[in-house]
Design a protein around this motif. Structure first.
Motif, PDB file in Angstrom:
ATOM      1  N   PHE A 196       0.810  -1.024  -0.065  1.00  0.00           N
ATOM      2  CA  PHE A 196      -0.182   0.018  -0.183  1.00  0.00           C
ATOM      3  C   PHE A 196       1.030   1.122   0.068  1.00  0.00           C
ATOM      4  O   PHE A 196       1.647   1.580   0.843  1.00  0.00           O
ATOM      5  N   VAL A 197       1.146   1.907  -1.029  1.00  0.00           N
ATOM      6  CA  VAL A 197       1.992   2.804  -1.145  1.00  0.00           C
ATOM      7  C   VAL A 197       1.368   4.424  -1.344  1.00  0.00           C
ATOM      8  O   VAL A 197       0.167   4.413  -2.001  1.00  0.00           O
ATOM      9  N   PHE A 198       1.869   5.325  -0.226  1.00  0.00           N
ATOM     10  CA  PHE A 198       1.321   6.563  -0.195  1.00  0.00           C
ATOM     11  C   PHE A 198       2.239   7.499  -0.549  1.00  0.00           C
ATOM     12  O   PHE A 198       3.411   7.346   0.004  1.00  0.00           O
ATOM     13  N   LEU A 249       3.413  11.322   0.110  1.00  0.00           N
ATOM     14  CA  LEU A 249       3.150  12.612   0.626  1.00  0.00           C
ATOM     15  C   LEU A 249       3.818  13.996   0.324  1.00  0.00           C
ATOM     16  O   LEU A 249       4.641  13.741  -0.418  1.00  0.00           O
ATOM     17  N   ARG A 271      -2.608  13.439   5.347  1.00  0.00           N
ATOM     18  CA  ARG A 271      -3.484  13.198   4.063  1.00  0.00           C
ATOM     19  C   ARG A 271      -2.346  12.725   2.977  1.00  0.00           C
ATOM     20  O   ARG A 271      -1.748  13.725   2.585  1.00  0.00           O
ATOM     21  N   ALA A 272      -2.600  11.629   2.267  1.00  0.00           N
ATOM     22  CA  ALA A 272      -1.851  11.379   1.039  1.00  0.00           C
ATOM     23  C   ALA A 272      -2.136  12.087  -0.161  1.00  0.00           C
ATOM     24  O   ALA A 272      -3.292  12.263  -0.445  1.00  0.00           O
ATOM     25  N   ASP A 299      -1.411  10.990  -2.930  1.00  0.00           N
ATOM     26  CA  ASP A 299      -1.954   9.958  -3.713  1.00  0.00           C
ATOM     27  C   ASP A 299      -1.548   8.678  -3.317  1.00  0.00           C
ATOM     28  O   ASP A 299      -0.664   8.746  -2.203  1.00  0.00           O
ATOM     29  N   ALA A 300      -2.064   7.768  -3.706  1.00  0.00           N
ATOM     30  CA  ALA A 300      -1.823   6.319  -3.098  1.00  0.00           C
ATOM     31  C   ALA A 300      -2.064   5.307  -4.137  1.00  0.00           C
ATOM     32  O   ALA A 300      -2.945   5.418  -5.293  1.00  0.00           O
ATOM     33  N   ALA A 301      -1.536   4.011  -3.955  1.00  0.00           N
ATOM     34  CA  ALA A 301      -1.649   3.047  -4.807  1.00  0.00           C
ATOM     35  C   ALA A 301      -1.648   1.651  -4.118  1.00  0.00           C
ATOM     36  O   ALA A 301      -0.817   1.498  -3.225  1.00  0.00           O
ATOM     37  N   ILE A 302      -2.270   0.727  -4.766  1.00  0.00           N
ATOM     38  CA  ILE A 302      -2.435  -0.543  -4.203  1.00  0.00           C
ATOM     39  C   ILE A 302      -1.513  -1.435  -5.214  1.00  0.00           C
ATOM     40  O   ILE A 302      -1.992  -1.452  -6.460  1.00  0.00           O
ATOM     41  N   SER A 304       3.160  -1.434   4.289  1.00  0.00           N
ATOM     42  CA  SER A 304       2.989   0.176   3.788  1.00  0.00           C
ATOM     43  C   SER A 304       4.048   0.804   3.498  1.00  0.00           C
ATOM     44  O   SER A 304       5.173   0.668   4.029  1.00  0.00           O
ATOM     45  N   ILE A 332       5.918   4.503   2.505  1.00  0.00           N
ATOM     46  CA  ILE A 332       5.251   5.895   2.568  1.00  0.00           C
ATOM     47  C   ILE A 332       6.475   6.568   1.728  1.00  0.00           C
ATOM     48  O   ILE A 332       7.629   6.606   2.225  1.00  0.00           O
ATOM     49  N   ASP A 370       8.128  10.033   0.470  1.00  0.00           N
ATOM     50  CA  ASP A 370       8.038  11.607   0.749  1.00  0.00           C
ATOM     51  C   ASP A 370       8.442  12.181  -0.230  1.00  0.00           C
ATOM     52  O   ASP A 370       8.582  11.820  -1.455  1.00  0.00           O
ATOM     53  N   ARG A 393      11.810   6.374   0.936  1.00  0.00           N
ATOM     54  CA  ARG A 393      10.710   5.543   1.263  1.00  0.00           C
ATOM     55  C   ARG A 393      10.902   5.067   2.655  1.00  0.00           C
ATOM     56  O   ARG A 393      11.946   4.544   2.974  1.00  0.00           O
ATOM     57  N   SER A 394       9.858   4.971   3.254  1.00  0.00           N
ATOM     58  CA  SER A 394       9.958   4.315   4.780  1.00  0.00           C
ATOM     59  C   SER A 394       8.760   3.254   4.566  1.00  0.00           C
ATOM     60  O   SER A 394       7.693   3.258   4.249  1.00  0.00           O
TER      61      SER A 394
END
Lengths: 298, 298
Positions: A14-16, A18, A29-30, A32-35, A96, A98, A100, A105-106
């Motif tokens: 699950f990629v967010f 930020l 609040r992201a 954008d996001a992608a699965i 997950s 994240i 930035d 990437r975290s």
């Protein structure tokens, strides 16, 4: 059609994205996001399929909704999932991720350690024909079975040598090709310089060895001679899965009968294109994309 | 059976427990993980159902696999989802929740801003009978429709007054009850002290008003007199969704004909029990749990 058997990890990320660096105990609040499906072996299998090969994935999953998501995505990508085993009452892996604004990437990953790590169930199956086996170090006993099967068939067995490498020692000893990451090579032979480390890895395993170093390209031993292919110059927007694309493309090239040097060039181009596209493995190129890229960058 | 109509957010949270504080550009392995339904309205609806009421959820979702996950969980919790609208080609909301060893949470949420924010589709439906409407400020136009329907039926309309509160101004003006969070009350009337702020909120909206302040309990105006119920003393292990449980329990109590003071007591007990249990709203208590807790803590 050339067939690659890929054994190892299949997960979903699950990629967010930020607009700010994430911080502890805050709500963000992201933008954008992608699965996105992930996992070394699954990503490599998708690369094989997109690049025009036949990919067979051997992997372990839970019988949960996350597993359904992973499989449904792989099937859309034309990956043969007949060697995926789903464990009753167990949970599939997910992460997950994240990202930035600086592209850092975290990653937080969950995996169910109650799923049997053994690969003997795979060993007892009547494996379909394949031209190359590829395995990662995340499922050492699966890697063992894949390398054993490749050896028995007299076809190349490729290991994605990511740390911790020694956990897959049995598989390494049977591999014909090992592509280390920089961290994987360091983990395997200690803190020598690259050339000395590659020579030691080659001596110990008897395999053809290379190290992929991202922006610094790929180094390999060619009959005792150190060789280097610089990386293609691209503006990277997302490196998630780029290494796995490299391994899938490299394995497919060997399956197609290409020599290692040509396989490295093809794999490096496929990986470079992926880095220019956001969305993890969804940015994996087609064979046509790679051919065009190589024409434009030669 | 008393029925609560809850309008607002329904999401799914991917919750990861870490043994170390997460850091930028690193890869972490989670000690445990859970996939937990979330969202203010959905959590409140689950609380209503577990506490012995009938819950009807009005919400907006995409027609994706995440939406399937959210709905399937709510249906298991006996929430009536007939007023959930799924938007074609759109994506449902989900979050990554990373809990570090100190219980601090870092939340990253995604929502699809292409889903129509309007509530007129809800307005055109033949709404089923209900005894109380509850709405949050995350879907202002849905809150408007819910408060309007409550007013028309002559039943209480409760707003969960979380910041940004003014976005739901039209709904606030029709509400009979507003339960502010501390941040919501501050956002609504500025930085007055709590009593002055509550009086101003009451004057402006004409509604019964209270503020829930976590460990500091609940303050409300009772016929112009400031009242306070201290929080129950519990060891909190997970506060995720605790506020939503409070709102669901409060709305259900009003639906059952209880006075506000009794509703606050019941809701505070339900919320305190939830805080003692890990796993977001999966720790929501039953009516029996709350009765027992109140007997033991009176």
């Amino acid at each position: 059609m050339s067939t690659v058997l890929a054994a190892g990890a299949a997960v979903v990320d699950f990629v967010f994205q930020l607009d700010e660096a994430p911080s502890r105990s805050e709500k963000h609040r992201a933008r954008d996001a992608a699965i996105v499906g992930g996992g070394c072996a699954a990503n490599a299998a998708v690369a094989v399929a997109r690049l025009g090969g036949q990919a067979i994935l051997a992997a372990r999953m839970g019988d949960d909704v996350i597993g359904d998501m992973i499989l449904s995505d792989l099937e859309k990508e034309n990956v043969d999932c007949s060697l995926v085993k789903r464990f009753e009452g167990r949970r599939s892996s997910y992460s997950s991720v994240i990202v930035d604004p600086d592209g850092e990437r975290s990653i937080v990953n969950f995996r169910d350690n109650e799923i049997d790590f053994g690969g003997s169930w795979l060993e007892t199956l009547d494996l379909p024909a394949f031209d190359v086996a590829l395995a990662d170090t995340r499922w050492p006993d699966g890697a063992r079975v894949a390398m054993q099967a490749a050896k028995k068939r007299g076809v190349p067995g490729v290991i994605d040598g990511e740390a911790p490498v020694r956990e897959a020692q049995v598989a390494l000893d049977m591999a014909s090709h090992i592509a280390f990451s920089r961290a994987g090579l360091h983990d395997f032979v200690g803190d020598d310089d690259t050339e000395a480390a590659l020579r030691r890895a080659s001596e110990e395993t008897g395999a053809w060895v290379c190290v992929t170093e991202g922006e610094d390209g790929v180094r390999w031993l060619d009959g005792g001679v150190m060789r280097h292919l610089p990386a293609f110059k691209v503006t990277a927007v997302d490196t998630l899965g780029a290494g796995d694309v490299w391994h899938g493309a490299f394995a497919l090239s060997l399956a197609q009968g290409k020599a290692e040097q040509e396989a490295i060039r093809f794999a490096s181009a496929a990986s470079a294109i992926k880095c220019q596209r956001f969305g993890g493995r969804s940015g994996t190129p087609s064979a046509c994309d790679v051919e065009l890229f190589l024409k434009e960058n030669s």
